[in-house]
Write an enzyme that holds these catalytic residues in place. Structure first.
Site, PDB file in Angstrom:
ATOM      1  N   ASP A   1      48.044  96.659  41.899  1.00 17.65           N
ATOM      2  CA  ASP A   1      48.654  95.487  41.255  1.00 17.65           C
ATOM      3  C   ASP A   1      49.252  94.600  42.338  1.00 17.65           C
ATOM      4  OD1 ASP A   1      49.806  94.904  38.123  1.00 17.65           O
ATOM      5  OD2 ASP A   1      50.769  93.826  39.770  1.00 17.65           O
TER       6      ASP A   1
ATOM      7  N   ALA B   1      51.631  94.342   3.885  1.00 17.21           N
ATOM      8  CA  ALA B   1      52.143  92.963   3.828  1.00 17.21           C
ATOM      9  C   ALA B   1      53.476  92.902   4.565  1.00 17.21           C
ATOM     10  CB  ALA B   1      52.327  92.551   2.371  1.00 17.21           C
ATOM     11  N   GLY B   2      53.805  91.754   5.096  1.00 16.22           N
ATOM     12  CA  GLY B   2      55.060  91.633   5.836  1.00 16.22           C
ATOM     13  C   GLY B   2      55.271  90.215   6.307  1.00 16.22           C
TER      14      GLY B   2
ATOM     15  N   LEU C   1      43.408  99.274  22.372  1.00 17.22           N
ATOM     16  CA  LEU C   1      44.675 100.005  22.413  1.00 17.22           C
ATOM     17  C   LEU C   1      45.752  99.224  21.687  1.00 17.22           C
ATOM     18  CD1 LEU C   1      44.612 100.859  26.238  1.00 17.22           C
ATOM     19  CD2 LEU C   1      43.636 102.184  24.345  1.00 17.22           C
TER      20      LEU C   1
ATOM     21  N   PHE D   1      45.724  98.394   7.803  1.00 17.39           N
ATOM     22  CA  PHE D   1      46.009  96.975   8.022  1.00 17.39           C
ATOM     23  C   PHE D   1      46.122  96.198   6.717  1.00 17.39           C
ATOM     24  CE2 PHE D   1      46.277  95.865  12.518  1.00 17.39           C
ATOM     25  CZ  PHE D   1      46.260  97.163  12.998  1.00 17.39           C
TER      26      PHE D   1
ATOM     27  N   LYS E   1      46.832  85.266  20.494  1.00 16.63           N
ATOM     28  CA  LYS E   1      46.042  84.583  21.531  1.00 16.63           C
ATOM     29  C   LYS E   1      44.539  84.791  21.315  1.00 16.63           C
ATOM     30  CE  LYS E   1      45.727  87.864  25.390  1.00 16.63           C
ATOM     31  NZ  LYS E   1      44.283  88.059  25.458  1.00 16.63           N
TER      32      LYS E   1
ATOM     33  N   VAL F   1      47.425  97.710  29.399  1.00 14.59           N
ATOM     34  CA  VAL F   1      46.080  98.285  29.316  1.00 14.59           C
ATOM     35  C   VAL F   1      45.753  99.072  30.594  1.00 14.59           C
ATOM     36  CG1 VAL F   1      43.624  97.711  29.180  1.00 14.59           C
ATOM     37  CG2 VAL F   1      45.276  96.507  27.742  1.00 14.59           C
TER      38      VAL F   1
ATOM     39  N   CYS G   1      48.220  90.320  21.506  1.00 14.76           N
ATOM     40  CA  CYS G   1      46.768  90.142  21.354  1.00 14.76           C
ATOM     41  C   CYS G   1      46.361  89.217  20.215  1.00 14.76           C
ATOM     42  CB  CYS G   1      46.096  91.497  21.139  1.00 14.76           C
ATOM     43  SG  CYS G   1      46.153  92.519  22.605  1.00 14.76           S
TER      44      CYS G   1
ATOM     45  N   LYS H   1      35.038  92.703  20.753  1.00 14.44           N
ATOM     46  CA  LYS H   1      36.496  92.749  20.930  1.00 14.44           C
ATOM     47  C   LYS H   1      37.184  91.655  20.111  1.00 14.44           C
ATOM     48  CE  LYS H   1      40.616  93.100  22.394  1.00 14.44           C
ATOM     49  NZ  LYS H   1      41.525  94.142  22.670  1.00 14.44           N
TER      50      LYS H   1
END
Ligand code: UDX
Length: 486
Positions: free
Chosen positions: A46, A287-288, A167, A284, A298, A27, A295, A239
């Site tokens: 970082d 199927a799979g 994202l 979305f 969690k 991100v 993301c 979110k």
């Protein structure tokens, strides 16, 4: 002097803002490179010194289409810089984005230690007037806590806001530059305004022309991007709700797929048939073998935890998770159905990454599938165009094949795990003839079942007439499983 690029309508670029981005993960780097590309001055910080050194040398630590080019270009332009020391990145910042990991701890709670460390660095080094913006996905109430820390350390001289990211890996650059919406949660109008100044080039839809051409094409651009300016808790919840809704949508279609396998019908056509209804929408609904990635797993657990600790039952989230867990087992159960025993069977996995166009293995269904197949005695090999190393726990158990041909040679089943576009171009006849048993499990419904069968495969897709003959060839043979009232 800095060069000025023109936008589609010839308008000058919006004024540049001095931005700091804390965290050079997925991100952080995508946000930083894109913000530099629209004209801002961005200092990335970082704590990982090795990472900042390799970023300075132009090496991106993961695969994200379009990112390498943007990073090289903006490092060269001087708008993008990398630092290990917060004291180097923060002193000029007008807006500081916190983009660090929020993993789930062993007790299921979200681990906020990186967010707190990043916040500490901003509060120590950012100048008065800077807006601290949390972009890391964090439980509702986190921003309020960060604000209390800011008030304590700096009075009202550092404002706090929330700006969730949406994202998706593999399309993150496009998602940033041409978003469906920008969500901002803040306590003050000034903080919202500071963020609007950062996003103006994106919200206006008037990106520098070279970006439109190279990164975005012209698709996906719109006149003005909607902004949702709201309270911080609402922004935080948006979110989680977005990810949860998408995960529920996938689990829903996977449940329909399971039903289709029993009663007949092709889930890909069902998805098309319902997706054309504007109230449902086409996205979305693939199927799979279930969702994975950094993301959804969690975030769904975190949202469920937020609900359950307050005495709510979060039934939809639990059901979405249950369906997903079953879906990860689809491969093994279909292989058992076809091959009876898996002991000594040579199984080839086509793909390992949790989705195409990434090299990310975090919570990838492939890992669970491979481990279970090994546990049941199968000999598992895998090929993925982007994954060149397995996680330590699988290194001795699963062999990486150098290419698809070698993977197929002598295999008793091939399992399509990741929907890499190049797999759709494979010569299926050649593949089938190289295998000992030409069995193809299509975990992403990437192939045309008829073409695969014509190439000599026993083809099994997800929710595609698994237990029935193809519908179109012999409709007269089919009896409805349930009596249909006349
Ligand atoms: C997701 C969200 O899309 C993004 O907005 C958020 O910021 C991070 O989480 P990401 O995990 O990168 O992004 O990928 P996404 O494309 O959303 O896919 C998530 C999972 O769902 C993948 O495992 C994917 O294979 C699966 N998926 C997606 C399906 O099984 N079917 C679909 O129709 C779509």
């Amino acid at each position: 002097m800095e060069e000025h690029r023109s936008t589609r309508d010839g308008a000058p670029e919006a004024p540049a803002v001095r931005v700091a981005v804390i965290g050079a993960g997925h991100v952080g780097l995508v946000s930083a490179a894109c913000l530099a590309a629209v004209g801002h001055h961005v200092a990335v910080q970082d704590v990982d010194g090795a990472r900042t050194t390799s970023l300075r040398a132009g090496r991106t630590p993961f695969l994200e289409p379009g990112l390498d080019d943007l990073m090289a270009r903006e490092t060269e332009s001087g708008r993008l810089s990398f630092h290990t020391d917060p004291a180097a990145a923060l002193p000029g910042a007008e807006v500081a984005f916190v983009c660090v990991g929020t993993p789930n701890g062993p007790d299921g709670r979200v681990d906020l230690s990186a967010v707190l460390a990043a916040t500490g660095a901003v509060l120590e080094h950012a100048p008065d007037g800077c807006v601290l913006v949390n972009r890391s996905t964090a439980p509702v109430g986190t921003a309020a806590y960060l604000r209390s820390l800011a008030l304590e350390a700096r009075g009202d001289r550092i404002a706090v806001a929330v700006n969730p990211e949406f994202l998706a890996e593999g399309t993150a650059v496009r998602d940033f530059l041409a978003p469906d919406r920008v969500v901002v949660g803040a306590w003050s109008a000034d903080a919202v305004e500071a963020l609007m100044a950062v996003y103006e080039p994106i919200i206006s839809g008037l990106l520098p022309l070279d970006l439109e051409g190279s990164v975005l094409g012209t698709a996906g651009l719109r006149e003005r991007v909607p902004v949702v300016a709201t309270g911080p808790s609402t922004a935080e919840l948006i979110k989680y709700a977005a990810n949860a809704f998408l995960a529920v949508k996938i689990s829903f279609i996977n449940e329909i797929a399971a039903i289709a396998e029993e009663v007949g019908g092709d889930v890909t056509e069902v998805a098309r048939g319902i997706g054309l209804d504007r109230r449902i929408g086409p996205h979305f609904l693939r199927a799979g073998i279930g969702w994975g990635g950094s993301c959804f797993p969690k975030d769904i657990v975190a949202l469920q935890g937020m609900a359950e600790t307050r005495g709510l039952s979060a039934r939809m989230l639990r059901a979405a998770n249950d369906v997903n867990r079953d879906q990860h087992r689809w491969v093994v159960s279909r292989l058992q159905r076809q091959l009876k025993t898996l002991v000594g069977r040579r199984i080839g996995l086509l793909g390992l990454a949790f989705k195409a166009n990434t090299d990310d293995l975090r919570s990838a269904p492939s890992l669970e599938i491979a481990a279970e197949l090994v546990r049941l005695g199968a000999r598992v090999r895998a090929y993925d165009p982007s994954v060149k190393a397995l996680p330590p726990e699988l290194q001795d158990q699963v062999e990486l094949a150098p290419d698809v041909e070698s993977l197929a040679s002598g295999a008793e089943a091939m399992v399509l795990v990741t929907e890499w576009p190049e797999f759709a171009q494979l010569d299926l006849e050649r593949l089938a003839s190289a295998m000992r048993v030409p069995l193809l499990l299509d975990g992403r419904n990437l192939f045309d079942p008829e073409a695969a069968r014509a190439a000599g495969f026993t083809y099994v897709g997800v929710g595609r007439d698994g237990n029935h003959p193809p519908e179109r060839t012999a409709p007269q043979d089919r009896e409805p499983a349930v009596a249909v009232p006349r």
